[in-house]
Design a protein around this motif. Structure first.
Motif, PDB file in Angstrom:
ATOM      1  N   THR A  25       0.853  -1.187   0.000  1.00 47.79           N
ATOM      2  CA  THR A  25       0.000   0.000   0.000  1.00 47.79           C
ATOM      3  C   THR A  25       0.885   1.232   0.000  1.00 47.79           C
ATOM      4  OG1 THR A  25      -1.728  -1.158   1.206  1.00 47.79           O
ATOM      5  CG2 THR A  25      -1.814   1.250   1.227  1.00 47.79           C
ATOM      6  N   VAL A  26       0.624   2.124  -0.948  1.00 42.49           N
ATOM      7  CA  VAL A  26       1.356   3.391  -1.024  1.00 42.49           C
ATOM      8  C   VAL A  26       0.315   4.501  -1.032  1.00 42.49           C
ATOM      9  CG1 VAL A  26       2.828   4.861  -2.443  1.00 42.49           C
ATOM     10  CG2 VAL A  26       3.355   2.422  -2.208  1.00 42.49           C
ATOM     11  N   GLY A  27       0.393   5.402  -0.060  1.00 38.63           N
ATOM     12  CA  GLY A  27      -0.653   6.415   0.041  1.00 38.63           C
ATOM     13  C   GLY A  27      -1.994   5.724   0.223  1.00 38.63           C
ATOM     14  N   ARG A  28      -2.957   6.106  -0.623  1.00 40.09           N
ATOM     15  CA  ARG A  28      -4.286   5.499  -0.513  1.00 40.09           C
ATOM     16  C   ARG A  28      -4.456   4.336  -1.472  1.00 40.09           C
ATOM     17  NH1 ARG A  28      -6.564  11.252  -1.860  1.00 40.09           N
ATOM     18  NH2 ARG A  28      -4.726  10.925  -3.173  1.00 40.09           N
ATOM     19  N   GLU A  29      -3.388   3.965  -2.174  1.00 46.43           N
ATOM     20  CA  GLU A  29      -3.516   2.985  -3.249  1.00 46.43           C
ATOM     21  C   GLU A  29      -2.942   1.628  -2.872  1.00 46.43           C
ATOM     22  OE1 GLU A  29      -5.168   3.474  -5.887  1.00 46.43           O
ATOM     23  OE2 GLU A  29      -5.233   5.638  -6.220  1.00 46.43           O
ATOM     24  N   GLU A  30      -3.659   0.577  -3.284  1.00 48.93           N
ATOM     25  CA  GLU A  30      -3.150  -0.773  -3.131  1.00 48.93           C
ATOM     26  C   GLU A  30      -2.510  -1.201  -4.443  1.00 48.93           C
ATOM     27  OE1 GLU A  30      -5.355  -3.715  -0.642  1.00 48.93           O
ATOM     28  OE2 GLU A  30      -5.561  -4.723  -2.574  1.00 48.93           O
ATOM     29  N   LEU A  31      -1.299  -1.716  -4.370  1.00 49.74           N
ATOM     30  CA  LEU A  31      -0.545  -2.098  -5.571  1.00 49.74           C
ATOM     31  C   LEU A  31      -0.208  -3.586  -5.537  1.00 49.74           C
ATOM     32  CD1 LEU A  31       2.131   0.776  -5.575  1.00 49.74           C
ATOM     33  CD2 LEU A  31      -0.100   0.790  -6.708  1.00 49.74           C
ATOM     34  N   ILE A  32      -0.072  -4.149  -6.749  1.00 49.21           N
ATOM     35  CA  ILE A  32       0.471  -5.499  -6.896  1.00 49.21           C
ATOM     36  C   ILE A  32       1.894  -5.340  -7.417  1.00 49.21           C
ATOM     37  CG2 ILE A  32       0.191  -7.754  -8.003  1.00 49.21           C
ATOM     38  CD1 ILE A  32      -2.607  -6.657  -8.993  1.00 49.21           C
ATOM     39  N   VAL A  33       2.857  -5.922  -6.721  1.00 52.18           N
ATOM     40  CA  VAL A  33       4.235  -5.942  -7.227  1.00 52.18           C
ATOM     41  C   VAL A  33       4.527  -7.380  -7.627  1.00 52.18           C
ATOM     42  CG1 VAL A  33       6.639  -5.365  -6.768  1.00 52.18           C
ATOM     43  CG2 VAL A  33       4.815  -4.119  -5.604  1.00 52.18           C
ATOM     44  N   VAL A  34       4.935  -7.603  -8.891  1.00 54.20           N
ATOM     45  CA  VAL A  34       5.063  -8.971  -9.396  1.00 54.20           C
ATOM     46  C   VAL A  34       6.353  -9.117 -10.186  1.00 54.20           C
ATOM     47  CG1 VAL A  34       3.736  -8.444 -11.507  1.00 54.20           C
ATOM     48  CG2 VAL A  34       3.856 -10.797 -10.694  1.00 54.20           C
ATOM     49  N   ARG A  35       6.972 -10.294 -10.056  1.00 54.52           N
ATOM     50  CA  ARG A  35       8.099 -10.590 -10.932  1.00 54.52           C
ATOM     51  C   ARG A  35       7.550 -11.253 -12.185  1.00 54.52           C
ATOM     52  NH1 ARG A  35      13.428 -10.291 -10.593  1.00 54.52           N
ATOM     53  NH2 ARG A  35      13.359  -9.929  -8.354  1.00 54.52           N
ATOM     54  N   THR A  36       7.784 -10.628 -13.319  1.00 57.07           N
ATOM     55  CA  THR A  36       7.228 -11.122 -14.583  1.00 57.07           C
ATOM     56  C   THR A  36       8.178 -12.150 -15.195  1.00 57.07           C
ATOM     57  OG1 THR A  36       8.326  -9.490 -15.978  1.00 57.07           O
ATOM     58  CG2 THR A  36       6.245  -8.828 -14.948  1.00 57.07           C
ATOM     59  N   ARG A  37       7.744 -12.727 -16.314  1.00 58.72           N
ATOM     60  CA  ARG A  37       8.633 -13.640 -17.039  1.00 58.72           C
ATOM     61  C   ARG A  37       9.579 -12.874 -17.950  1.00 58.72           C
ATOM     62  NH1 ARG A  37       6.032 -19.021 -19.554  1.00 58.72           N
ATOM     63  NH2 ARG A  37       4.544 -17.602 -20.501  1.00 58.72           N
ATOM     64  N   LYS A  38       9.081 -11.764 -18.535  1.00 58.00           N
ATOM     65  CA  LYS A  38       9.844 -11.125 -19.603  1.00 58.00           C
ATOM     66  C   LYS A  38      10.310  -9.715 -19.269  1.00 58.00           C
ATOM     67  CE  LYS A  38       6.301 -13.097 -22.423  1.00 58.00           C
ATOM     68  NZ  LYS A  38       5.111 -12.648 -23.158  1.00 58.00           N
ATOM     69  N   ALA A  39       9.752  -9.095 -18.239  1.00 54.17           N
ATOM     70  CA  ALA A  39      10.000  -7.665 -18.054  1.00 54.17           C
ATOM     71  C   ALA A  39      10.458  -7.327 -16.641  1.00 54.17           C
ATOM     72  CB  ALA A  39       8.736  -6.881 -18.411  1.00 54.17           C
ATOM     73  N   GLY A  40      11.109  -8.255 -15.965  1.00 47.62           N
ATOM     74  CA  GLY A  40      11.602  -7.971 -14.616  1.00 47.62           C
ATOM     75  C   GLY A  40      10.457  -7.740 -13.643  1.00 47.62           C
ATOM     76  N   ALA A  92     -13.428 -12.809 -14.438  1.00 48.73           N
ATOM     77  CA  ALA A  92     -12.283 -13.515 -15.026  1.00 48.73           C
ATOM     78  C   ALA A  92     -11.537 -12.702 -16.078  1.00 48.73           C
ATOM     79  CB  ALA A  92     -12.688 -14.880 -15.597  1.00 48.73           C
ATOM     80  N   TRP A  93     -11.592 -11.371 -15.980  1.00 45.14           N
ATOM     81  CA  TRP A  93     -10.656 -10.611 -16.809  1.00 45.14           C
ATOM     82  C   TRP A  93      -9.255 -11.015 -16.357  1.00 45.14           C
ATOM     83  CZ3 TRP A  93     -11.237  -5.263 -19.343  1.00 45.14           C
ATOM     84  CH2 TRP A  93     -12.422  -5.246 -20.103  1.00 45.14           C
ATOM     85  N   THR A  94      -8.421 -11.340 -17.329  1.00 42.39           N
ATOM     86  CA  THR A  94      -7.158 -12.003 -17.029  1.00 42.39           C
ATOM     87  C   THR A  94      -6.006 -11.224 -17.641  1.00 42.39           C
ATOM     88  OG1 THR A  94      -8.328 -14.106 -17.045  1.00 42.39           O
ATOM     89  CG2 THR A  94      -5.921 -14.186 -17.225  1.00 42.39           C
ATOM     90  N   TYR A  95      -5.026 -10.928 -16.803  1.00 41.10           N
ATOM     91  CA  TYR A  95      -3.894 -10.100 -17.221  1.00 41.10           C
ATOM     92  C   TYR A  95      -2.620 -10.924 -17.189  1.00 41.10           C
ATOM     93  CZ  TYR A  95      -7.424  -6.643 -15.999  1.00 41.10           C
ATOM     94  OH  TYR A  95      -8.599  -5.936 -15.915  1.00 41.10           O
ATOM     95  N   ALA A  96      -1.746 -10.714 -18.186  1.00 41.99           N
ATOM     96  CA  ALA A  96      -0.428 -11.334 -18.156  1.00 41.99           C
ATOM     97  C   ALA A  96       0.350 -10.751 -16.988  1.00 41.99           C
ATOM     98  CB  ALA A  96       0.315 -11.061 -19.463  1.00 41.99           C
ATOM     99  N   LEU A  97       1.392 -11.458 -16.562  1.00 37.50           N
ATOM    100  CA  LEU A  97       2.260 -10.912 -15.507  1.00 37.50           C
ATOM    101  C   LEU A  97       2.814  -9.565 -15.958  1.00 37.50           C
ATOM    102  CD1 LEU A  97       4.214 -14.160 -14.549  1.00 37.50           C
ATOM    103  CD2 LEU A  97       2.168 -13.210 -13.447  1.00 37.50           C
ATOM    104  N   GLU A  98       2.972  -9.415 -17.290  1.00 37.96           N
ATOM    105  CA  GLU A  98       3.504  -8.170 -17.848  1.00 37.96           C
ATOM    106  C   GLU A  98       2.426  -7.087 -17.948  1.00 37.96           C
ATOM    107  OE1 GLU A  98       4.061 -11.187 -19.025  1.00 37.96           O
ATOM    108  OE2 GLU A  98       6.182 -11.414 -18.527  1.00 37.96           O
ATOM    109  N   GLY A  99       1.197  -7.399 -17.542  1.00 38.55           N
ATOM    110  CA  GLY A  99       0.180  -6.374 -17.371  1.00 38.55           C
ATOM    111  C   GLY A  99      -0.919  -6.320 -18.416  1.00 38.55           C
ATOM    112  N   GLU A 100      -0.627  -6.775 -19.648  1.00 38.89           N
ATOM    113  CA  GLU A 100      -1.668  -6.594 -20.662  1.00 38.89           C
ATOM    114  C   GLU A 100      -2.836  -7.564 -20.459  1.00 38.89           C
ATOM    115  OE1 GLU A 100       1.249  -7.961 -21.327  1.00 38.89           O
ATOM    116  OE2 GLU A 100       1.071  -9.536 -22.854  1.00 38.89           O
TER     117      GLU A 100
END
Lengths: 400, 115
Positions: A61-76, A108-116
């Motif tokens: 959590t940063v400020g008022r926002e909840e974030l996901i921090v993830v290690r991707t396959r292709k983009a660090g 079930a909207w589904t996002y790649a680890l890289e976000g798209e």
């Protein structure tokens, strides 16, 4: 050392004002701090090795926002707002996990680890839906000192994030100085020996102010003052103009441990004048870095409300020390215990200060003695960042 | 007869590529080991593109749910998909990927029809 402030009389009063009590209790002030400080600046959120393989994620959590921090396959390492772009449900639930994709549990909207956006029911029948535009909304990410740093500013493309090299690296390196470079400690290659989380019932600024000064050290930190006797003069490692002073161990002190006994293997590249010394700096708005010859202690603060702050403290050592601990060759418990006690002592003081911030007796604020005057630099920064001086309605929290 | 669908350079190891020039669309996969496979792109359970799925151990996991399909046979391993998808013979000649489309009936999820 001890006569530094005695042979240099200060112009004017010995005592300088602090912000008024409302600065530490006002919800509106805290909301502005979240919006204008924590959501604008770089925040150090977690150790990069806490998410070591692709698909591992953690929520922060940063400020008022909840974030996901993830290690991707292709983009660090990447970080996103934990908000589904479809109807807004939290995408990740729980505090951490490992997944091949980030999928909202609602539709079930589904996002790649890289976000798209990679999949959603019937998405192939909606070819006009742009997979990037409807990907998870990213925030800026940098890695430094083995930590993931994030910045929420500039996410809407109307504002650039503050330059990491200037705002964070530049400031830290300048304050440590060329010779006593922070780089000598090789912090990015150290391993986590211990981590402790403190849930502190105090405003985050009280914790920063406490960390910046050592006027309290001889009173509340008996173990620390045994190890660093010069702290009894009230002067901290942090000084005016943001300078950092190496505070010397006592003559009979062997290491930065709770009883002054020897520590563990020293960091190999520290300069001679970094030996047997303690350095501390504040990286605004939420990081403290403490260095001693054989380990580094890093605090990360996460303000929760105007009267509550989560502080995570990590003790970092050489990799061979951490391996040695597992094999019984090294013992870091006395090293950890020293600053754990310092933390408990400091946070208790902050918690006993917080309730007074709303007292009539503190309505006009308190006082800073000469060895605390450099805290004014923090207050000036805080005021100018929140533009309090220009803001009439914030009159009640002005300094003095 | 074989159909040229893409060039090997269009593919990324460990990923799939959706080809919607054929109907129903197909997905061409290049494994980390350098093998090329081809399946129908649409999951048999719900409309989702298998080309966007996670490729590992010669299987692709549908991006929407937990079912995985064998890249060589199209065989499904676990629900919610219950029916296997069609596999097509793929081969690489001079850097070009050719596919021999299956003559079996496509196995499509509810609501998806071949136009």
């Amino acid at each position: 050392m001890i006569i530094d402030h005695l042979d240099d009389p200060l112009p004017g009063s010995s005592l300088r004002p602090t912000p008024t009590g409302a600065a530490y209790t006002d919800r509106e002030v805290f909301a502005r701090e979240q919006a204008d400080i924590f959501e604008k600046m770089w925040n150090c959120v977690l150790r990069a090795d806490a998410i070591s393989s692709p698909g591992e994620w953690k929520k922060v959590t940063v400020g008022r926002e909840e974030l996901i921090v993830v290690r991707t396959r292709k983009a660090g390492v990447k970080a996103y707002y934990n908000v589904c772009r479809h109807r807004g449900m939290r995408v990740c639930t729980g505090d951490e996990g490992k997944a091949k994709k980030l999928q909202c549990g609602y539709h079930a909207w589904t996002y790649a680890l890289e976000g798209e956006l990679v999949a959603a029911p019937n998405l192939t029948a909606m070819p006009d839906v742009d997979r990037e535009e409807y990907g998870l909304k990213p925030v800026h990410v940098r890695q430094w000192l083995g930590y993931v740093w994030v910045c929420l500013a500039g996410g809407d493309s109307t504002a650039e994030p503050p330059d990491f090299d200037t705002e964070v690296l530049g400031e830290v390196r300048t304050r440590f100085g060329q010779v006593e470079s922070i780089d000598n400690y090789g912090i990015e290659n150290l391993k986590l020996g211990q981590t402790k989380t403190y849930d502190v019932a105090a405003n985050w600024k009280l914790i920063i102010e406490n960390f910046m000064e050592c006027y309290h050290c001889a009173t509340i930190h008996p173990e620390l003052t045994e190890v660093i006797p010069e702290f009894a003069d009230g002067l901290a490692s942090q000084r005016k103009n943001g300078e950092v002073h190496g505070s010397s161990f006592g003559e009979d002190i062997q290491g930065f441990t709770v009883d002054g006994s020897a520590g563990v293997a020293a960091l190999p590249a520290i300069a001679p004048n970094q030996d047997r010394k303690y350095y501390a700096i504040t990286v605004k708005p939420q990081v403290f870095i403490n260095t001693v010859p054989d380990h580094v202690i890093i605090h990360r603060m996460f303000p929760v409300s105007e009267q509550r702050t989560i502080v995570v403290c990590d003790w970092l050592f050489l990799p061979e020390v951490i391996e040695g601990v597992a094999e019984g060759r090294y013992d870091i418990s006395k090293s950890v215990e020293l600053f754990h006690r310092v933390n408990l002592q400091d946070f208790e003081a902050c918690e006993l200060t917080q309730p007074s911030m709303s007292s009539t007796a503190y309505a006009r604020g308190g006082a800073l003695v000469p060895s605390e005057h450099h805290i004014e630099e923090f207050h000036t920064w805080w005021q100018s960042t929140l533009a309090l001086l220009e803001s009439a309605e914030m009159h009640q929290v002005r300094v003095g | 007869m074989s159909l040229r669908v893409c060039s090997i350079d269009d593919l990324t190891p460990g990923e799939g590529l959706r080809i919607d020039a054929v109907s129903p669309p197909i997905a061409v996969f290049l494994t980390e080991d350098g093998e090329v496979y081809c399946l129908d792109d649409t999951c048999s359970h719900q409309d989702a593109s298998l080309a966007s799925g996670w490729v590992e151990d010669c299987r692709v996991e549908c991006p929407l749910h937990e079912s995985t399909f064998h890249l060589a046979t199209g065989q499904v391993d676990q629900p919610p998909a219950k029916r296997s998808v069609r596999a097509h013979q793929a081969q690489v000649l001079d850097g070009e990927v050719y596919v021999e489309l299956s003559t079996a009936e496509p196995v499509l999820p509810p609501g998806v029809r071949v136009p």
